[in-house]
Design an enzyme around this catalytic site. Structure first.
Site, PDB file in Angstrom:
ATOM      1  N   LYS A   1       2.105 -13.213 -10.044  1.00  0.00           N
ATOM      2  CA  LYS A   1       1.631 -12.752  -8.743  1.00  0.00           C
ATOM      3  C   LYS A   1       0.247 -12.142  -8.932  1.00  0.00           C
ATOM      4  O   LYS A   1       0.101 -11.012  -9.386  1.00  0.00           O
ATOM      5  CB  LYS A   1       2.566 -11.704  -8.124  1.00  0.00           C
ATOM      6  CG  LYS A   1       2.210 -11.408  -6.653  1.00  0.00           C
ATOM      7  CD  LYS A   1       2.583 -10.029  -6.211  1.00  0.00           C
ATOM      8  CE  LYS A   1       1.570  -8.990  -6.578  1.00  0.00           C
ATOM      9  NZ  LYS A   1       0.243  -9.123  -5.893  1.00  0.00           N
TER      10      LYS A   1
ATOM     11  N   CYS B   1     -10.419  -0.611 -16.910  1.00  0.00           N
ATOM     12  CA  CYS B   1      -9.494   0.483 -17.215  1.00  0.00           C
ATOM     13  C   CYS B   1      -9.901   1.250 -18.464  1.00  0.00           C
ATOM     14  O   CYS B   1      -9.542   2.421 -18.631  1.00  0.00           O
ATOM     15  CB  CYS B   1      -8.072  -0.057 -17.357  1.00  0.00           C
ATOM     16  SG  CYS B   1      -7.891  -1.351 -18.596  1.00  0.00           S
TER      17      CYS B   1
END
Length: 492
Positions: free
Chosen positions: A185, A293
């Site tokens: 997804k 990140c």
């Protein structure tokens, strides 16, 4: 067909890749993709419903339990993965360009992380799995024990928008190598490039159901996480979303790996060569417009050289070329979305309100009358207790924090809920290594920061659970089984 209609066919997608074919979605809801640098419509993609997830999981389950994938040998899987790598390589330029248009990533970086790295990961895990011992026999008190490694099962891979192709492949490649099947997804913000990934899988002849791709929003993504046909969840994204996913997987006793946020520290020691430090700022602190990140947005500087470090960071940031990411001379592109730009501007306001000193940036670049641009921004005189030093901005906003001595630097670096990345800058590598060993973080560099695809990557504390990359990532997709057998049976 005209060039314009060709382009429309590539960026307007109304099907999902399920069970080895393009399937018509059960929902008519559509995501409109906006180009980050222009604010104009780039394309569209259909958003899935729960029934689309059901179909994808069923296809993955069948491919694993009844189809050919569950019966493949490691050598057969490696061959399929190599074909997949070849098909992705043929599309590398197309993928890289599209991602840059979607999320603002500078094109040179996109070529590396979205064009080259995914195929490299497929080949790396294909090589490893052919030499990986999936079964071994150990002597036991009553005979022998066969220790067997089996695929964990159907994997739900949920990925973010900042590095869409490589972050998808850090899950897909080890999962396929281990013999798992996957339902991916992707994030809506980078929906369009995921279809090229599916095109490559189709060309490579991956068996039906091995890889399924369904675009969905957060609500339908949550349905995938809790789906009874899923055995493991692999997620990269925000810590807030990771908490929810981890809680649900805990309730279901479902395997999970979480690669989450960070607020990492770059420690400049008093003997550091500032030229080396400045040259490393792009990869350590400003890579992908700091939509990364691992961004080391806390710059820890010794009081004895504090002004010198502040000036060096500010000079570098102010000299960055901000503009369209498809221009190879651009070093800082736009934020990925209007909401992301609003988030970055909010934290700039937070920094100003805290009393920190705005050294450079803080506004919109000159001439940026469209697209989601912000100036690379540097704050000095930031306290580690300030919100700007505690929360992940996910944009080019750096906070320079003073410290007194090595112990204080380590203490400040560790005074964070996160622990994903970091760096140490020093003329004495052994001293830097000592500091690096004391910082509680999953990855840290000495005089540079660049990920090694062959080494484990992940975080401590709120930065996640588990590791991706390196041969260690294979263990995320394998279960251990002990078969107790007689010596005579083993000898046969």
């Amino acid at each position: 067909m005209s060039l314009a209609s060709d382009r429309a066919a590539e960026t307007d997608r109304a099907a999902f890749f399920i069970d080895g074919r393009w399937a018509t979605p059960s929902s008519t809801r559509t995501h409109i993709a906006i180009e980050a640098a222009t604010g104009e419509v780039l394309g569209s993609a259909r958003l899935g419903a729960e029934s689309d997830i059901d179909a994808a999981v069923a296809a993955a389950r069948t491919a694993l339990d009844q189809g050919p994938w569950g019966k493949t040998t490691a050598v057969e899987r490696a061959a399929a993965m190599t074909r997949f790598a070849d098909a992705l390589e043929a599309r590398a330029t197309e993928i890289s360009t599209l991602v840059s248009r979607e999320n603002g990533m500078p094109i040179g970086l996109s070529n590396a992380f979205n064009g080259v790295a995914p195929a490299a990961l497929l080949r790396m895990y294909a090589d490893w799995i052919t030499d990986f011992p999936l079964e071994e026999t150990r002597a036991s008190a009553l005979g022998s024990t066969i220790v067997r490694r089996e695929p964990v099962g159907v994997v739900a891979a949920i990925t973010p928008w900042n590095y869409p192709q490589i972050l998808a492949m850090t899950k897909i490649a080890p999962a396929l190598a281990a013999g798992c099947t996957v339902v991916l997804k992707p994030a809506p913000e980078t929906a369009l490039d995921s279809y090229i990934l599916a095109d490559a899988a189709l060309e490579a002849g991956l068996p039906a159901g091995v890889l399924n791709i369904v675009l969905a929003d957060r609500e339908v993504g949550s349905y995938l996480v809790s789906h009874p046909g899923v055995d493991k969840v692999a997620f990269t994204g925000s810590t807030a979303a990771g908490r929810s996913i981890g809680a649900e997987c805990g309730r279901l006793i479902r395997r999970v790996t979480l690669e989450l946020g960070g607020k990492s520290a770059s420690i400049v020691l008093d003997d550091a060569d500032l030229d080396t430090f400045v040259q490393g700022l792009d990869s350590a602190s400003l890579m992908n417009n700091s939509q990364t990140c691992t961004t080391q947005s806390r710059i820890l500087a010794p009081r004895s050289r504090y002004d010198e470090v502040v000036d060096a960071v500010a000079s570098y940031a102010s000299a960055m070329t901000v503009g369209n990411p498809l221009d190879p001379t651009v070093t800082c592109g736009p934020m990925a979305s209007e909401s992301q730009l609003a988030r970055v501007k909010h934290f700039i306001d937070v920094g100003v309100a805290s009393g920190a000193r705005l050294v450079t940036g803080g506004g919109s670049p000159r001439g940026a009358d469209r697209g989601w641009f912000v100036e690379p921004t540097v704050f000095a005189d930031v306290k580690n207790s300030d919100e700007l030093a505690r929360e992940e901005v996910f944009g080019p906003v750096l906070a320079v924090i003073p410290y007194d001595g090595d112990d204080d630097a380590v203490k400040i670096a560790n005074d964070s809920n996160y622990g994903l990345a970091g760096s140490v800058w020093t003329a004495d590598e052994s001293r830097g290594l000592d500091i690096a060993r004391r910082v509680r973080t999953g990855t840290i560099g000495i005089n540079y920061y660049n990920l090694d695809l062959g080494a484990p990557f992940g975080g401590m504390k709120d930065s996640g659970i588990g590791r991706e990359l390196g041969p260690e990532a294979l263990s995320n997709y394998l279960e251990y089984k002990s078969i107790f057998a007689s010596s005579a049976m083993i000898d046969e």
